[in-house]
Scaffold this active site. Structure first.
Site, PDB file in Angstrom:
ATOM      1  N   ASP A   1       0.848  -1.191   0.000  1.00  0.00           N
ATOM      2  CA  ASP A   1       0.000   0.000   0.000  1.00  0.00           C
ATOM      3  C   ASP A   1       0.886   1.244   0.000  1.00  0.00           C
ATOM      4  OD1 ASP A   1      -2.687   1.260   0.424  1.00  0.00           O
ATOM      5  OD2 ASP A   1      -1.710   1.954   2.263  1.00  0.00           O
TER       6      ASP A   1
ATOM      7  N   GLU B   1       1.548   0.095  -5.034  1.00  0.00           N
ATOM      8  CA  GLU B   1       1.099   1.389  -5.560  1.00  0.00           C
ATOM      9  C   GLU B   1       2.315   2.302  -5.690  1.00  0.00           C
ATOM     10  OE1 GLU B   1      -3.351   2.141  -3.960  1.00  0.00           O
ATOM     11  OE2 GLU B   1      -1.821   2.146  -2.396  1.00  0.00           O
TER      12      GLU B   1
END
Length: 634
Positions: A327, A356
């Site tokens: 994340d 990400e």
């Protein structure tokens, strides 16, 4: 906050010692890193959430900032915390390295984890692929997976780890649901939203609220709300291992969504209590907020890096996790991520790593050191979400009305070609690209089309959804779908709108509505066919940019946005024909006879038709044709 030089701390106190609790037959050893603490004590409890300590034992400072206590006897089953003294103030906290805990993670628990393996665990091993591009990933949330009554899962198991071990569950219409559906679709991996212990949700009454889980509290133990008994620290461990083993038995890998970029709280976190200020970045005396969640982890510091690496290696070894999704990975630094990749590949050479490539705000780290998409070329074996391809397919994510290639914006044709060929400026290989058009964040694909293509007939919106998913599965790279996307998952609100950010929305919004599979079974069957076709044809799973360059050809661009893509090797040639416009389009074919394998409604390895010279492609659809480059006998 105490004041100190970070450079001096790392040079004077960074160490490679094993931290946490070590259990032996005749003794139990506690170790915690708190180099500037004036004193540290171990508090031993009988219960995970009630009562006063049975004993309070002082620890001794040993080595480079490590405090240690050795107790006679094996303390399996005892709960514990640490009390730290800084500037005369005493603060009690959970061991940052705790691998088990009681309800709501308030107290760590000493457990011999080797005794918590389900029967057959030793035979369960990592899922191995020849290359990352062989993966087809389904993303889901543990609770969403089975919570809805139409899941066919017994009410006692709905929303829990145990639902992933149930075989034979059916939708109201009699189709395989949950695990059976994943197997039927042909997914190679299941990506689970955070399953490490997180905040915001009270484990004593999990039904009262909902959360995605991006608020980490205890990084090294499973979330209790997914357990059948969150009070018993053994149960959550055993049931998560049973989940992993169940998927492994089906040949399906488990990818764990991890959140090392921030913690749920700063001052109240286990890390802050152990060593105030060290684990976080500050700017102008205030916590930096590159995560958008109030703080950001200082991964570039020696003992923070060690903590992240130790945690990931623990999950890989103890739970046999096959991959990790990071994340807001750009909040972390490049050196840490490269060390993560190196260490995890020592455990499992085929581990899948992706994240990400962006942050949630400005970070207090030099941009050149950030594990961002812009720096992808400096990261080893780590893939990035292809948000550019996502937005080109369905329209800009953060503008509801924005139209994408599949819904009418055909000037994006060249961007789609780049996506199909894995030709991203930031990626040196298709193995570094995760293609998707829907994930847990933002509107689902079906909801996005309902808003941006509102004037179109539902029949055409279904064709747009199929086309978008087909262009993900036919693209070079690693495809990822949110589970339920294949049967047009939606997150409607009572006011007629759709939920953009369902991180804390109720089950009525988030749960997978398995009865929708009955309504849209043909769509799911079509996507399953595409997944199977991708698996059977290596030309759709090329491992390097060099292979793509030498084994592909794109016809001249069309004013209407159509695409003709040729892929070839020594044995066969595939022709991918993409028609995004609202009327049938004729494509002039290269010389020879071509077998039709994929139309707008069917996928078949056996020829659906034989054609030459030209082919009509239906509106808003893709077709795939094949011919052999060697003469078959007979």
């Amino acid at each position: 906050m105490i004041h100190y030089s970070l450079e001096d701390i790392d040079s004077s106190y960074a160490c490679d010692e094993e931290l946490g609790v070590s259990l032996y037959s005749d003794r139990t050893v506690f170790r915690v890193w708190a180099p500037l603490a004036e004193a540290v004590e171990v508090n031993l409890y009988e219960s995970g959430d009630e009562g006063c300590p049975l004993f309070v034992k002082p620890m001794t400072k040993v080595g480079r900032g490590v405090w240690q206590l050795e107790l006679d006897g094996n303390a399996d089953g005892i709960f514990y915390t640490y009390t730290y003294s800084y500037n005369g103030e005493r603060t009690e906290g959970v061991d940052p390295y705790a691998r088990a805990a009681g309800i709501n993670g308030k107290r760590g628990c000493v457990l011999e984890l080797s005794r918590l393996n389900p029967r057959g665990w030793e035979e369960s091993d990592f899922v191995s692929l020849s290359r990352p591009t062989d993966a087809v990933i389904a993303e889901t949330h543990v609770r969403d997976f089975s919570k809805h009554p139409s899941s066919g899962i017994d009410s006692a198991d709905r929303g829990l780890f145990r639902a992933f071990t149930v075989t034979g569950s059916l939708t109201p219409g009699g189709l395989p649901s949950c695990l059976g559906h994943i197997r039927r679709m042909g997914y190679t991996h299941v990506h689970l939203l955070p399953i490490a212990d997180y905040g915001r949700l009270d484990e004593t009454c999990p039904e009262a609220s909902y959360n995605w889980g991006y608020d980490p509290e205890n990084y090294n133990l499973p979330e209790g709300s997914y357990s059948s008994d969150p009070y018993d620290p053994r149960t959550r461990i055993l049931e998560l291992k049973e989940l992993v083993m169940s998927l492994h038995k089906s040949g399906i890998g488990v990818i764990m969504d991890v959140v090392y970029n921030h913690t749920f709280k700063l001052d109240g976190s286990a890390l802050s209590k152990a060593f105030p200020g060290y684990y976080y970045r500050y700017k102008d005396g205030k916590p930096s907020n590159g995560s958008g969640c109030g703080n950001e982890i200082a991964s570039e510091r020696a003992m923070v890096r060690k903590y992240i690496v130790d945690s990931l290696c623990f999950w890989a070894r103890e739970y046999k996790i096959d991959g990790f999704r990071f994340d807001l990975m750009a909040v972390l630094d490049i050196d840490t991520m490269n060390e993560v990749s190196r260490r995890l590949r020592e455990i499992n050479p085929g581990v899948l790593l992706y994240g990400e490539g962006w942050t949630g705000g400005a970070i207090a780290l030099d941009g050149k050191s950030s594990a961002s998409k812009a720096n992808a070329g400096r990261l080893d074996g780590i893939a990035f979400f292809n948000d550019g391809y996502r937005d080109a397919l369905k329209g800009e994510t953060f503008v509801d009305a924005a139209v994408g290639y599949v819904s009418g914006n055909h000037i994006l044709r060249d961007r789609i070609v780049d996506g199909l060929l894995g030709r991203e400026k930031w990626a040196d290989s298709p193995s570094r690209i995760v293609n998707y058009c829907e994930a847990h964040d933002n509107l689902t694909l079906w909801d996005k089309l309902a808003v941006s293509a509102v004037s179109c007939h539902e029949r055409d919106r279904k064709k747009m959804a199929r086309l978008a998913m087909a262009l993900v599965l036919l693209a070079q790279g690693i495809p990822l779908l949110q589970l339920g996307q294949e049967f047009l998952r939606s997150k409607p609100l009572e006011d007629g709108g759709f939920e953009h950010n369902s991180y804390a929305s109720p089950d009525s919004v988030n749960s997978l509505k398995w009865d929708m599979l009955d309504e849209n079974s043909e769509d799911a069957q079509y996507i399953a066919g595409l997944i199977g076709y991708r698996k059977r044809h290596r030309l759709l799973r090329l491992g390097s940019s060099e292979e793509v360059q030498t084994r592909s050809y794109v016809a001249d661009p069309s004013a209407e946005g159509t695409i003709m893509l040729r892929l070839f090797d020594d044995s066969e040639e595939l022709l991918v024909l993409v028609n995004p416009i609202s009327r049938a389009k004729i494509f002039m074919l290269p010389d020879g006879e071509w077998e039709v394998n994929i139309t707008d409604c069917c996928v078949s390895e056996s020829p659906l038709a034989i054609c030459c010279e030209g082919m009509f492609v239906p509106p808003i659809s893709v077709m795939v044709l094949k011919r052999y480059r060697w003469k078959r006998s007979g």
